[in-house]
Design an enzyme around this catalytic site. Structure first.
Site, PDB file in Angstrom:
ATOM      1  CG  HIS A  85     -46.783  15.073  70.656  1.00  0.00           C
ATOM      2  ND1 HIS A  85     -47.446  15.260  69.466  1.00  0.00           N
ATOM      3  CD2 HIS A  85     -47.318  13.957  71.194  1.00  0.00           C
ATOM      4  CE1 HIS A  85     -48.331  14.319  69.287  1.00  0.00           C
ATOM      5  NE2 HIS A  85     -48.288  13.506  70.321  1.00  0.00           N
TER       6      HIS A  85
ATOM      7  CD  GLU B  49     -50.326   7.813  73.604  1.00  0.00           C
ATOM      8  OE1 GLU B  49     -50.449   7.267  74.728  1.00  0.00           O
ATOM      9  OE2 GLU B  49     -50.962   8.829  73.263  1.00  0.00           O
TER      10      GLU B  49
END
Length: 376
Positions: free
Chosen positions: A184, A258
């Site tokens: 990202h 994550e």
């Protein structure tokens, strides 16, 4: 497609031995075939292969948008365990059953029915084809090894399409599922180099610019079947830009989230080390140790491995953009390279960087690109 029928099977020539699974998804009329899945999974037991077939069939049903699924299998063990009537005692079955149940939870209704082997011939054929592919792969690899040892060119058996043998030294056979692993864009926490796990900071202005450049680069590549993403907003925003530029569907996969850094969320490396000096030191050297109130890297690996298996089954021979975070991307590279956890601590990944890993239908894998930022 509201209602489907899944028939799945798995086998092992040796139990344990060379193993493979097959799964077929029928329309509700039990005539029209909507999807087929098969894969050679290396050395495993019959039960592991049967569970892998079930998982592949359920994943294909989800991809088709089914809401009601009837599962038919000739494995009494899998049917009874998934129906909740038998306990799961073998350790290797537990994570597979959990993965199957997680998929089941995504449907409105799933039922399990035992059928005689003769009524499961379609899935059985696919499983045997997968095992046959594995034996052929062994022949190719033996030829590759012998050729390398002799310093000669390797002659691929005539029954193998030479164009489908991977380049390099792996000897893997078939067209791989290619995962384009995109991290990202920038957030405020990444600027300050703070642990950013399950928190949801938005992209910065620079992060949005990075995302647009990455999307433009991916659109220029083309030939991409889908974009899949972590549900966290920084990844989802990155993935939405890529999917829009490519004109392909976007799927959100929780397994790409994550690491949960627990009590260390939002802290810098130095702050976490000062807060919990002994634990932080141990955590850096042992992937089985979780962050306080969080999860371990071994737990991350387990869920990421499940995502990898699903993507290979859902997109055989296709290119898929995977938008995620540092740990899941490193874990996918670790799985492709077949290396230990030291990679997690030694590999650097920049924001909005691209890596490429390939996973072959015979179980082989390779890494083609790591931390490319040339388009930023």
């Amino acid at each position: 497609m509201t209602q489907v029928i899944v028939e799945a099977d798995g086998g092992s020539r040796g139990n344990p031995g060379p193993a493979g699974y097959g799964a077929v998804v029928f329309a509700a009329d039990h005539v029209r075939v909507l999807a087929e899945r098969k894969e050679y999974i290396g050395v495993a037991t019959n039960n592991v292969a049967e569970y892998r077939g079930l998982i592949a069939g359920l994943a294909a049903s989800a991809e088709l948008g089914a809401r009601v699924v009837t599962v038919r299998m000739d494995s009494k063990l899998v049917v009874e365990q998934m129906s909740g009537r038998w306990k799961i005692k073998h350790a290797s079955m537990i994570p597979l059953a959990e993965q199957a149940r997680a998929l089941v939870a995504g449907f409105d209704q799933v039922s399990f029915t035992w059928i005689p082997r003769a009524e499961n011939s379609h899935a059985d054929r696919l499983a045997n084809e997968a095992m046959d592919d594995g034996e052929l792969t062994g022949t190719v690899r033996a030829a590759v090894a012998a050729g390398h040892a002799a310093g000669d060119a390797v002659a691929v058996p005539k029954s193998v399409d030479a164009n489908k043998v991977s380049p390099g030294w792996t000897g893997a056979v078939g067209k791989p599922t290619r995962l384009l692993l995109l991290r990202h864009g920038q957030t405020a926490l990444s600027v300050e180099r703070r642990y950013s796990g399950r928190g949801n900071p938005p992209l910065t202005d620079l992060g949005r610019e990075q995302v647009e450049r990455a999307a433009k680069m991916l659109a220029a590549k083309g030939d991409i079947a889908a974009v899949v993403s972590s549900p966290l907003q920084r990844a989802r925003s990155t993935a939405e830009a890529a999917a829009s530029a490519l004109g392909v569907p976007l799927r959100i996969l929780d397994g790409l989230t994550e690491t949960d850094f627990g009590d260390w969320e939002g802290l810098t490396f130095a702050e976490a080390a000062e807060r919990d000096p002994l634990l932080h030191c141990d955590w850096l050297g042992d992937p089985s140790i979780p962050a306080p109130g969080g999860e371990s890297f071994d737990q991350v690996r387990e869920r990421v491995e499940g995502v990898r298996r699903d993507l290979v089954a859902l997109y055989p021979g296709q290119n898929v953009v995977v938008v995620s975070h540092v740990t899941p991307i490193k874990t996918l590279l670790q799985l492709a390279l077949g290396v230990g956890p030291s990679l997690l601590y030694r590999l650097h990944l920049d924001l909005a960087s691209l890596c490429v890993a390939e996973f072959y239908p015979d179980g082989g894998a390779s890494v083609r690109l790591v931390n490319d930022t040339s388009y930023l």
